[in-house]
Design an enzyme around this catalytic site. Structure first.
Site, PDB file in Angstrom:
ATOM      1  N   CYS A 112       0.810  -1.229   0.000  1.00 54.95           N
ATOM      2  CA  CYS A 112       0.000   0.000   0.000  1.00 54.95           C
ATOM      3  C   CYS A 112       0.841   1.276   0.000  1.00 54.95           C
ATOM      4  O   CYS A 112       0.336   2.349  -0.306  1.00 54.95           O
ATOM      5  CB  CYS A 112      -0.946   0.023   1.190  1.00 54.95           C
ATOM      6  SG  CYS A 112      -2.126  -1.298   1.135  1.00 54.95           S
ATOM      7  N   HIS A 248      -3.437   7.408   2.938  1.00 56.01           N
ATOM      8  CA  HIS A 248      -3.770   6.106   2.355  1.00 56.01           C
ATOM      9  C   HIS A 248      -5.211   5.782   2.735  1.00 56.01           C
ATOM     10  O   HIS A 248      -5.615   5.957   3.889  1.00 56.01           O
ATOM     11  CB  HIS A 248      -2.808   5.050   2.913  1.00 56.01           C
ATOM     12  CG  HIS A 248      -3.153   3.653   2.513  1.00 56.01           C
ATOM     13  ND1 HIS A 248      -3.521   3.311   1.235  1.00 56.01           N
ATOM     14  CD2 HIS A 248      -3.192   2.494   3.233  1.00 56.01           C
ATOM     15  CE1 HIS A 248      -3.767   2.016   1.179  1.00 56.01           C
ATOM     16  NE2 HIS A 248      -3.577   1.493   2.386  1.00 56.01           N
ATOM     17  N   ASN A 278      -9.871  -0.111  -0.161  1.00 55.66           N
ATOM     18  CA  ASN A 278      -8.410  -0.040  -0.129  1.00 55.66           C
ATOM     19  C   ASN A 278      -7.851  -0.536  -1.475  1.00 55.66           C
ATOM     20  O   ASN A 278      -7.909  -1.719  -1.771  1.00 55.66           O
ATOM     21  CB  ASN A 278      -7.887  -0.904   1.022  1.00 55.66           C
ATOM     22  CG  ASN A 278      -6.382  -0.844   1.169  1.00 55.66           C
ATOM     23  OD1 ASN A 278      -5.678  -0.346   0.295  1.00 55.66           O
ATOM     24  ND2 ASN A 278      -5.883  -1.375   2.274  1.00 55.66           N
TER      25      ASN A 278
HETATM   26  N1  ACO Z   1     -18.366  -8.561   8.675  1.00 52.00           N
HETATM   27  C1  ACO Z   1     -18.847  -8.815   9.898  1.00 52.00           C
HETATM   28  N2  ACO Z   1     -18.072  -9.141  10.933  1.00 52.00           N
HETATM   29  C2  ACO Z   1     -16.739  -9.212  10.721  1.00 52.00           C
HETATM   30  C3  ACO Z   1     -16.166  -8.963   9.471  1.00 52.00           C
HETATM   31  C4  ACO Z   1     -17.031  -8.630   8.423  1.00 52.00           C
HETATM   32  N3  ACO Z   1     -16.586  -8.347   7.173  1.00 52.00           N
HETATM   33  N4  ACO Z   1     -14.826  -9.108   9.565  1.00 52.00           N
HETATM   34  C5  ACO Z   1     -14.555  -9.442  10.838  1.00 52.00           C
HETATM   35  N5  ACO Z   1     -15.721  -9.518  11.545  1.00 52.00           N
HETATM   36  C6  ACO Z   1     -15.905  -9.814  12.953  1.00 52.00           C
HETATM   37  C7  ACO Z   1     -14.737 -10.566  13.575  1.00 52.00           C
HETATM   38  O1  ACO Z   1     -14.847 -11.962  13.292  1.00 52.00           O
HETATM   39  C8  ACO Z   1     -14.904 -10.255  15.019  1.00 52.00           C
HETATM   40  O2  ACO Z   1     -15.921 -11.085  15.555  1.00 52.00           O
HETATM   41  P1  ACO Z   1     -15.812 -11.653  17.078  1.00 52.00           P
HETATM   42  O3  ACO Z   1     -15.799 -10.431  17.944  1.00 52.00           O
HETATM   43  O4  ACO Z   1     -17.020 -12.486  17.182  1.00 52.00           O
HETATM   44  O5  ACO Z   1     -14.527 -12.396  17.109  1.00 52.00           O
HETATM   45  C9  ACO Z   1     -15.433  -8.827  15.018  1.00 52.00           C
HETATM   46  O6  ACO Z   1     -15.962  -8.612  13.702  1.00 52.00           O
HETATM   47  C10 ACO Z   1     -14.370  -7.778  15.309  1.00 52.00           C
HETATM   48  O7  ACO Z   1     -13.214  -8.070  14.527  1.00 52.00           O
HETATM   49  P2  ACO Z   1     -11.938  -7.152  14.560  1.00 52.00           P
HETATM   50  O8  ACO Z   1     -10.905  -7.720  13.634  1.00 52.00           O
HETATM   51  O9  ACO Z   1     -11.528  -6.897  15.971  1.00 52.00           O
HETATM   52  O10 ACO Z   1     -12.553  -5.788  13.950  1.00 52.00           O
HETATM   53  P3  ACO Z   1     -11.853  -4.403  13.756  1.00 52.00           P
HETATM   54  O11 ACO Z   1     -12.655  -3.385  14.440  1.00 52.00           O
HETATM   55  O12 ACO Z   1     -10.384  -4.456  14.034  1.00 52.00           O
HETATM   56  O13 ACO Z   1     -12.042  -4.167  12.203  1.00 52.00           O
HETATM   57  C11 ACO Z   1     -10.719  -4.323  10.184  1.00 52.00           C
HETATM   58  C12 ACO Z   1     -11.469  -5.085  11.268  1.00 52.00           C
HETATM   59  C13 ACO Z   1     -11.708  -3.474   9.429  1.00 52.00           C
HETATM   60  C14 ACO Z   1     -10.048  -5.307   9.261  1.00 52.00           C
HETATM   61  C15 ACO Z   1      -9.662  -3.409  10.838  1.00 52.00           C
HETATM   62  O14 ACO Z   1      -8.937  -4.137  11.771  1.00 52.00           O
HETATM   63  C16 ACO Z   1      -8.703  -2.795   9.843  1.00 52.00           C
HETATM   64  O15 ACO Z   1      -9.056  -1.932   9.064  1.00 52.00           O
HETATM   65  N6  ACO Z   1      -7.417  -3.185   9.916  1.00 52.00           N
HETATM   66  C17 ACO Z   1      -6.375  -2.518   9.150  1.00 52.00           C
HETATM   67  C18 ACO Z   1      -6.379  -2.871   7.696  1.00 52.00           C
HETATM   68  C19 ACO Z   1      -5.381  -1.961   7.026  1.00 52.00           C
HETATM   69  O16 ACO Z   1      -5.265  -0.806   7.311  1.00 52.00           O
HETATM   70  N7  ACO Z   1      -4.574  -2.425   6.161  1.00 52.00           N
HETATM   71  C20 ACO Z   1      -3.608  -1.464   5.617  1.00 52.00           C
HETATM   72  C21 ACO Z   1      -2.677  -2.054   4.834  1.00 52.00           C
HETATM   73  S1  ACO Z   1      -3.404  -2.998   3.550  1.00 52.00           S
HETATM   74  C22 ACO Z   1      -2.128  -3.459   2.484  1.00 52.00           C
HETATM   75  O17 ACO Z   1      -1.005  -3.160   2.679  1.00 52.00           O
HETATM   76  C23 ACO Z   1      -2.445  -4.356   1.288  1.00 52.00           C
END
Ligand code: ACO
Length: 321
Positions: A112, A248, A278
């Protein structure tokens, strides 16, 4: 001599994939995706459409905006982690398509952060006097390597391309760029297979993005906080000197955390993640092009561009537009 942004361009494939459609593919909801990421929809390439196809459209628009001909370009750098083929590089394919002549052309893979890395390399060439007009592109077809049964990743990514033409100019343009990496975090966001580790006999060659999203999120917020401090300090500037943050576009919550750290109102932050998710290396130039074409960003204003991605890699550029 500075590298100045002479023109920008971007391109998104036609096919829109909405959150509602994803509800029928994995156990997710429009509400969850909007609340956790800020994404409403993303674009997906058509069958046969490649990273180079997207890059070509974005590059043509950037050249037009810069009022330059392809033959004016003396260096081409493409940030991508989803090249058409292993080689020739996507930059070589694009160079031939655009008819750029025999200028140097190469890809940069920093996930990214690819566009910021490519911009940083271009800036060094211009400052050194070895290039005068550099075409910098960020282009990706991330959806080609998504696991469409993994709700933790498939809702986040999309396809697209963005480009900028940087020209040597005695007037200030890019003030500084800062790039970093920490391979120790490689396992948090990665693909498991590749050329020298071998491919699996699955559709798409078995390349699949896997991510420990929650851990990535925390490191991203901390790291982006540090890189903006580093960039401001290197230029002896205060937070209040910035006109725009062009971040980003991975997650609206990460963007808001960085804006808060900079004490910037969201009115000074360019947000496009809602419309294309993204798009990895395409994300910053897509947002930059939107900012310029919409008339938000004006000549002479100070922009802070930043990105964070797989590797981990991260970087920032402070630019006078
Ligand atoms: N729909 C519904 N529920 C979901 C989904 C979904 N798509 N995905 C995960 N969940 C659930 C999980 O299973 C979890 O359930 P549980 O509590 O029963 O275990 C719950 O939602 C919370 O999951 P978290 O992973 O803690 O959610 P979070 O608030 O962290 O959001 C996300 C997840 C959106 C992926 C976030 O962590 C994020 O944006 N991370 C960073 C990604 C990023 O910035 N990448 C940048 C680089 S990308 C690159 O370089 C290619």
């Amino acid at each position: 001599m500075y590298a100045r942004i002479a023109g920008t361009g971007s391109y998104l494939p036609e096919r829109v994939l909405t959150n509602r459609e994803l509800e029928s593919m994995v156990d997710t909801s429009d509400q969850w995706i909007r609340e956790r990421t800020g994404i409403c929809e993303r674009r997906v390439v058509a069958d046969g459409q490649t990273t180079c196809d997207l890059a070509e459209q974005a590059a043509l628009r950037a050249l037009e905006a810069a009022e330059l001909k392809p033959s004016d370009i003396d260096l081409l750098i493409v940030g991508t982690t989803t090249p058409n083929v292993v080689f020739p590089s996507t930059a070589c394919l694009l160079q031939h398509r655009l008819g750029l002549g025999e200028c140097g052309a190469f890809d940069v893979n920093a996930a990214c952060s690819g566009f910021i890395y490519a911009m940083s390399v271009a800036d060094q060439f211009v400052r050194a006097g070895t290039a005068k007009r550099v075409l910098v592109v960020g282009a990706e077809t991330l959806t080609r390597m998504l696991d469409w049964s993994d709700r933790g990743t498939c809702v986040l990514f999309g396809d697209g391309a963005g480009a900028a033409v940087l020209c040597a100019d005695p007037e200030p343009g890019i003030l500084s760029t800062h790039i970093h990496a920490n391979g120790g975090y490689g396992d948090l966001l990665k693909t498991d297979v590749g050329v020298s580790t071998g491919f699996k006999a699955e559709p798409g060659g078995g390349v699949r993005v896997s991510m420990r999203g929650n851990e990535v999120f925390k490191v991203a917020v901390n790291t982006l906080g540090r890189i903006v401090d580093e960039t401001l300090a290197a230029n002896q500037l205060e937070k209040s000197d910035l006109d725009w943050l062009i971040p980003h576009q991975a997650n609206l919550r990460i963007i808001k955390a960085t804006a808060k750290k900079l004490q910037m109102s969201m009115d000074q932050v360019i947000v496009t993640v809602d419309r294309h998710g993204n798009t990895s290396a395409a994300s910053v130039p897509l947002a930059l092009d939107h900012a310029i074409r919409s008339g938000k960003v004006q000549r002479g204003e100070k922009l802070l561009l930043e990105a964070f991605g797989g590797g981990f890699t991260w970087g920032a550029a402070l630019v006078i537009y």
